[in-house]
Design a protein around this motif. Structure first.
Motif, PDB file in Angstrom:
ATOM      1  N   PHE A  87      11.228   6.971   3.568  1.00 23.77           N
ATOM      2  CA  PHE A  87      12.547   6.357   3.381  1.00 23.77           C
ATOM      3  C   PHE A  87      12.820   5.314   4.462  1.00 23.77           C
ATOM      4  CE2 PHE A  87      17.126   6.305   4.302  1.00 23.77           C
ATOM      5  CZ  PHE A  87      17.615   5.893   3.070  1.00 23.77           C
ATOM      6  N   ALA A  88      12.505   5.650   5.713  1.00 20.10           N
ATOM      7  CA  ALA A  88      12.737   4.721   6.822  1.00 20.10           C
ATOM      8  C   ALA A  88      11.888   3.461   6.664  1.00 20.10           C
ATOM      9  CB  ALA A  88      12.432   5.404   8.151  1.00 20.10           C
ATOM     10  N   ALA A  89      10.637   3.609   6.232  1.00 19.91           N
ATOM     11  CA  ALA A  89       9.754   2.454   6.054  1.00 19.91           C
ATOM     12  C   ALA A  89      10.289   1.518   4.974  1.00 19.91           C
ATOM     13  CB  ALA A  89       8.342   2.922   5.701  1.00 19.91           C
ATOM     14  N   PHE A  90      10.836   2.075   3.910  1.00 11.76           N
ATOM     15  CA  PHE A  90      11.428   1.274   2.832  1.00 11.76           C
ATOM     16  C   PHE A  90      12.546   0.385   3.381  1.00 11.76           C
ATOM     17  CE2 PHE A  90      14.457   0.520  -0.583  1.00 11.76           C
ATOM     18  CZ  PHE A  90      13.640   0.132  -1.629  1.00 11.76           C
ATOM     19  N   ILE A  91      13.408   0.964   4.200  1.00 14.45           N
ATOM     20  CA  ILE A  91      14.521   0.209   4.789  1.00 14.45           C
ATOM     21  C   ILE A  91      14.015  -0.870   5.743  1.00 14.45           C
ATOM     22  CG2 ILE A  91      16.603   0.384   6.191  1.00 14.45           C
ATOM     23  CD1 ILE A  91      16.825   1.636   3.394  1.00 14.45           C
ATOM     24  N   PHE A  92      13.049  -0.529   6.582  1.00 18.41           N
ATOM     25  CA  PHE A  92      12.519  -1.475   7.563  1.00 18.41           C
ATOM     26  C   PHE A  92      11.914  -2.699   6.879  1.00 18.41           C
ATOM     27  CE2 PHE A  92      12.053   0.162  12.070  1.00 18.41           C
ATOM     28  CZ  PHE A  92      13.102   1.065  11.947  1.00 18.41           C
ATOM     29  N   ILE A  93      11.089  -2.465   5.858  1.00 11.03           N
ATOM     30  CA  ILE A  93      10.448  -3.589   5.170  1.00 11.03           C
ATOM     31  C   ILE A  93      11.495  -4.467   4.491  1.00 11.03           C
ATOM     32  CG2 ILE A  93       8.933  -4.237   3.247  1.00 11.03           C
ATOM     33  CD1 ILE A  93       7.411  -3.348   5.684  1.00 11.03           C
ATOM     34  N   GLY A  94      12.458  -3.845   3.843  1.00 14.74           N
ATOM     35  CA  GLY A  94      13.480  -4.597   3.128  1.00 14.74           C
ATOM     36  C   GLY A  94      14.326  -5.473   4.030  1.00 14.74           C
ATOM     37  N   MET A  95      14.549  -5.034   5.264  1.00 16.85           N
ATOM     38  CA  MET A  95      15.487  -5.735   6.135  1.00 16.85           C
ATOM     39  C   MET A  95      14.841  -6.657   7.172  1.00 16.85           C
ATOM     40  SD  MET A  95      18.264  -2.694   6.908  1.00 16.85           S
ATOM     41  CE  MET A  95      19.246  -3.805   7.925  1.00 16.85           C
ATOM     42  N   LEU A  96      13.587  -6.386   7.557  1.00 18.04           N
ATOM     43  CA  LEU A  96      13.062  -7.026   8.766  1.00 18.04           C
ATOM     44  C   LEU A  96      11.965  -8.065   8.562  1.00 18.04           C
ATOM     45  CD1 LEU A  96      12.942  -3.930  11.169  1.00 18.04           C
ATOM     46  CD2 LEU A  96      14.712  -5.679  10.966  1.00 18.04           C
ATOM     47  N   ILE A  97      11.371  -8.165   7.377  1.00 18.69           N
ATOM     48  CA  ILE A  97      10.310  -9.175   7.214  1.00 18.69           C
ATOM     49  C   ILE A  97      10.582 -10.032   5.978  1.00 18.69           C
ATOM     50  CG2 ILE A  97       8.581  -7.706   8.324  1.00 18.69           C
ATOM     51  CD1 ILE A  97       7.373  -7.318   5.484  1.00 18.69           C
ATOM     52  N   LEU A 156       0.892  -5.997  -8.135  1.00 21.05           N
ATOM     53  CA  LEU A 156       2.102  -6.004  -7.302  1.00 21.05           C
ATOM     54  C   LEU A 156       2.008  -7.078  -6.220  1.00 21.05           C
ATOM     55  CD1 LEU A 156       2.827  -2.190  -6.811  1.00 21.05           C
ATOM     56  CD2 LEU A 156       4.247  -3.833  -8.031  1.00 21.05           C
ATOM     57  N   ILE A 157       0.852  -7.147  -5.562  1.00 17.86           N
ATOM     58  CA  ILE A 157       0.663  -8.109  -4.482  1.00 17.86           C
ATOM     59  C   ILE A 157       0.702  -9.536  -5.007  1.00 17.86           C
ATOM     60  CG2 ILE A 157      -1.014  -8.982  -2.806  1.00 17.86           C
ATOM     61  CD1 ILE A 157      -1.991  -6.091  -2.499  1.00 17.86           C
ATOM     62  N   ASP A 158      -0.012  -9.797  -6.099  1.00 18.96           N
ATOM     63  CA  ASP A 158      -0.172 -11.172  -6.566  1.00 18.96           C
ATOM     64  C   ASP A 158       0.975 -11.652  -7.455  1.00 18.96           C
ATOM     65  OD1 ASP A 158      -2.516 -11.544  -5.197  1.00 18.96           O
ATOM     66  OD2 ASP A 158      -3.809 -10.942  -6.864  1.00 18.96           O
ATOM     67  N   LYS A 159       1.632 -10.754  -8.181  1.00 22.76           N
ATOM     68  CA  LYS A 159       2.672 -11.190  -9.113  1.00 22.76           C
ATOM     69  C   LYS A 159       4.079 -10.990  -8.562  1.00 22.76           C
ATOM     70  CE  LYS A 159      -0.101 -10.556 -13.280  1.00 22.76           C
ATOM     71  NZ  LYS A 159      -0.208  -9.922 -14.614  1.00 22.76           N
ATOM     72  N   LEU A 160       4.313  -9.877  -7.848  1.00 21.64           N
ATOM     73  CA  LEU A 160       5.652  -9.594  -7.339  1.00 21.64           C
ATOM     74  C   LEU A 160       5.806  -9.925  -5.867  1.00 21.64           C
ATOM     75  CD1 LEU A 160       6.440  -6.212  -9.147  1.00 21.64           C
ATOM     76  CD2 LEU A 160       6.946  -8.548  -9.878  1.00 21.64           C
ATOM     77  N   GLY A 161       4.687 -10.095  -5.169  1.00 22.83           N
ATOM     78  CA  GLY A 161       4.770 -10.480  -3.771  1.00 22.83           C
ATOM     79  C   GLY A 161       4.293  -9.402  -2.826  1.00 22.83           C
ATOM     80  N   ARG A 162       3.883  -9.839  -1.620  1.00 24.01           N
ATOM     81  CA  ARG A 162       3.372  -8.909  -0.612  1.00 24.01           C
ATOM     82  C   ARG A 162       4.477  -7.975  -0.126  1.00 24.01           C
ATOM     83  NH1 ARG A 162      -0.342 -12.158  -2.878  1.00 24.01           N
ATOM     84  NH2 ARG A 162      -1.797 -13.161  -1.434  1.00 24.01           N
ATOM     85  N   LYS A 163       5.660  -8.510   0.114  1.00 25.38           N
ATOM     86  CA  LYS A 163       6.773  -7.693   0.604  1.00 25.38           C
ATOM     87  C   LYS A 163       7.183  -6.646  -0.425  1.00 25.38           C
ATOM     88  CE  LYS A 163      11.553  -7.982   2.197  1.00 25.38           C
ATOM     89  NZ  LYS A 163      12.642  -8.873   2.698  1.00 25.38           N
ATOM     90  N   THR A 164       7.279  -7.024  -1.694  1.00 24.97           N
ATOM     91  CA  THR A 164       7.632  -6.063  -2.745  1.00 24.97           C
ATOM     92  C   THR A 164       6.604  -4.952  -2.823  1.00 24.97           C
ATOM     93  OG1 THR A 164       8.723  -7.786  -4.034  1.00 24.97           O
ATOM     94  CG2 THR A 164       8.079  -5.789  -5.213  1.00 24.97           C
ATOM     95  N   ALA A 165       5.331  -5.312  -2.733  1.00 25.44           N
ATOM     96  CA  ALA A 165       4.279  -4.297  -2.766  1.00 25.44           C
ATOM     97  C   ALA A 165       4.421  -3.312  -1.606  1.00 25.44           C
ATOM     98  CB  ALA A 165       2.904  -4.961  -2.728  1.00 25.44           C
TER      99      ALA A 165
END
Length: 480
Positions: A197-207, A90-99
Motif C-alpha cells: 500500500f505504501a509503495a502504491f502511494i509513493f509511486i503515485g505521488m513522487l515520480i 503495461l510498460i509499453d502501452k500504459l507507461g512505466r509509472k502505471t506499471a
C-alpha cells in the motif's frame, strides 16, 4: 547553443510547465538525489521480494505433506510468467509509472489472503498465486525506468543503480527472515500488505512518467516537462529508431503494430536469446532454491543451530553481497562480476556435496561449521552476481521501443524455469541425496563458461551503443 541549453537543464532551478508558468524545482543533480529516486522506483519490488523467503518461515507452521509443501513453495512461480507477460503491455502501452503502480494491487490482496487466520489451504494457495503475479509484474518496470530516466546522466554508474531492483527484492526476502524470527508468519504477511500500500502511494505521488515513453507516444511537451523534473541532461531518446518518431504519433502507432517484426531484428532477438539462456542457467543451478527451503534444508542436513537464526544470517549475507555488488559495479562490469559469482557459487555447492558424501558425522560442531559455512558462502556468491545481474541486464540490453515486451518475454521464461527448479528440489533431494548439490555446482560451472564466452560486456555503454553492438555497427559508423 545546444550545449548551453543542456547545461541549463542541470543548473537552472526554474522550469516551464504546460502553460508556460514558472515552477521551481529544487532537486540537486547529486548521487544522493538519484539514489532517492532509485529507492522510490524500486519500492514496489519490496513486498513481492518478501515472497522469496515466506515459504521458508511458514512451512514448519503449516501441517502440510511433502507434496503440499512443494506446491505452496512453487505456486508463486506459476503466476510469475503471466505477470511477466502482462508487464510488457503495461510498460509499453500504459507507461512505466502505471506499471510500477499496478504491481502493488495483486501484492496487497495476496498478502491479505496469506495473513488470514485461520485460513484454508486453498485460501493460502490463492494468496501465493496473487503474490507470484506481483513478482512477475515487478521484474522489468523498475529496471527499464532506471535505465531510461535515472541513470542517463551517469552511464558509468548504470549498473550500480539498475541493480537496486534486485537489492530491493532481496531486502524484502531479508525482511521476511528478520520478521519471521520475531513474530508469526501471518503477521509478516500483514506487514507485506502494508508495504504494498505504501509503495502504491509513493509511486503515485513522487515520480513522473518516463520521458522516452512519453515521447514515443507523441506527447513531446509532457516528455520535455518530465525530463526537466528528472533533470536528464542528455537528449530524451536513447535509440536511433525512437528518434524517427519525433513529433509523429502516427509513426508511433506503426511501430507498435510492427512489434513482431522488431522482435526478429538482431538488436532484439540476439539479447533475448542470450538473456533467456543466462536466466535458464541461473535457475537450473538452484539460485532460488535455498531461499525457498532454507529451514527445511538445514534440518535435513542435521544442523543443530536454530534454523531461523541461520536463515536470518543467510538473508543478511545475500543482501550485503548485493550492496557490495552495487559498489563494485562502479569499477567492474556485469560480465566480470558474474564470472566471479558463478565460480564462488559452484565452489560452495561442490564443497557441501563432498562434505556430506565423505563425512560420516558424529561431531556436531564440525557439521554445523561446514554446512553453515557453505550455505553462507553460497548466499554471498549468489548475491554477488548470479541472482541479481541477469534481471538488471534486462533493463539495458533492449532498445527503448521494445524494452517492455522483450524484457517481459524473457522474464516470463525465467519464471517457468524458476517453477521447475523450486518444484523439483524436494524430489531431487530424495532421489540424489548430496548429489543434488553436485548437480547445482556443475551447472554453475557451465554458467561461468556461458558468461565468459557469450554474455556481452555492457559497462559504460549507452542503450544505443549496446544495440549497435548487436547490429554490428562500429563506433565509427561502419558495419562488421
Amino acid at each position: 547553443m545546444e550545449s548551453n541549453e543542456k547545461a541549463n537543464l542541470i543548473t537552472n532551478h526554474v522550469y516551464t510547465n504546460y502553460s508556460n508558468k514558472p515552477h521551481h524545482f529544487k532537486y540537486k543533480s547529486t548521487i544522493s538525489r538519484v539514489l532517492w529516486l532509485a529507492f522510490v522506483v524500486t519500492m514496489p519490488c519490496m513486498a513481492p521480494g518478501m515472497s522469496f523467503g515466506y515459504s521458508a518461515i511458514v512451512l514448519d507452521q503449516l501441517p502440510l505433506t511433502v507434496d503440499e509443501q512443494s506446491w505452496f513453495a512453487s505456486l508463486p512461480s506459476t503466476m510469475m510468467p503471466i505477470g511477466c507477460l502482462l508487464s510488457g503491455p503495461l510498460i509499453d502501452k500504459l507507461g512505466r509509472k502505471t506499471a510500477l503502480m499496478v504491481i502493488n494491487l495483486p501484492s496487497f490482496v495476496g498478502w491479505l489472503l496469506l495473513s488470514s487466520k485461520p485460513a484454508g489451504l486453498y485460501v493460502l494457495y490463492a494468496g501465493q498465486l496473487l503474490v507470484g503475479l506481483s513478482v512477475g509484474l515487478s521484474t522489468t518496470p523498475a529496471t527499464v525506468y532506471a535505465a531510461e530516466c535515472i541513470t542517463v546522466n551517469y552511464t558509468g554508474l548504470r549498473g550500480c543503480f539498475t541493480i537496486m531492483t534486485s537489492i530491493m527484492l532481496n531486502f524484502g526476502m531479508f525482511l521476511t527472515y528478520l520478521l519471521g524470527t520475531l513474530m508469526p508468519a501471518y503477521v509478516v504477511a500483514y506487514v507485506a500488505a502494508f508495504v504494498s500500500f505504501a509503495a502504491f502511494i509513493f509511486i503515485g505521488m513522487l515520480i513522473p512518467e518516463s520521458p522516452p515513453w512519453l515521447f514515443v507516444q507523441g506527447r513531446r511537451v509532457d516528455a520535455e516537462f518530465s525530463q526537466r523534473v528528472l533533470r536528464i541532461a542528455q537528449p530524451i531518446l536513447q535509440t536511433s529508431r525512437a528518434k524517427s518518431l519525433d513529433g509523429d504519433s502516427a509513426a508511433a502507432v506503426r511501430v507498435r503494430s510492427r512489434i513482431v517484426d522488431r522482435l526478429a531484428e538482431p538488436d532484439v532477438y540476439k539479447p533475448m536469446v542470450i538473456m533467456t539462456m543466462f536466466l535458464f542457467f541461473q535457475q537450473a543451478c538452484g539460485s532460488f532454491v535455498l531461499t525457498s527451503y532454507m529451514i527445511q534444508l538445514l534440518d535435513g542436513l542435521s544442523v543443530t543451530v536454530n534454523g531461523y537464526l541461520i536463515t536470518l544470517l543467510a538473508g543478511f549475507t545475500n543482501l550485503a553481497a548485493m550492496i557490495v555488488l552495487s559498489m563494485l559495479l562502479i569499477q567492474y562490469g556485469f560480465k566480470q562480476l558474474s564470472c566471479v559469482s558463478c565460480a564462488g557459487y559452484a565452489a560452495s555447492m561442490l564443497l557441501l556435496a563432498v562434505f556430506l558424501q565423505c563425512y560420516s558425522g558424529g561431531d556436531e560442531l564440525v557439521t554445523n561449521a561446514v554446512v553453515i559455512g557453505c550455505v553462507l558462502l553460497n548466499m554471498a556468491m549468489n548475491g554477488l552476481g548470479l541472482r541479481p545481474i541477469p534481471y538488471a541486464m534486462l533493463g539495458e540490453v533492449f532498445p527503448t521501443d521494445v524494452a517492455g515486451v522483450a524484457g517481459s518475454i524473457v522474464a516470463c521464461l525465467s519464471s517457468v524455469f524458476n517453477f521447475v527448479a523450486i518444484k523439483s528440489y524436494p524430489y531431487l533431494r530424495i532421489w540424489l541425496g548430496p548429489g543434488v548439490f553436485v548437480l547445482y555446482g556443475v551447472l554453475a560451472l557451465l554458467t561461468f563458461v556461458f558468461v565468459a564466452v557469450i554474455v556481452p560486456d555492457t559497462r559504460g555503454k549507452t542503450i544505443k551503443q549496446i544495440g549497435d553492438d548487436f547490429l554490428g555497427i562500429r563506433p565509427d559508423g561502419g558495419v562488421d
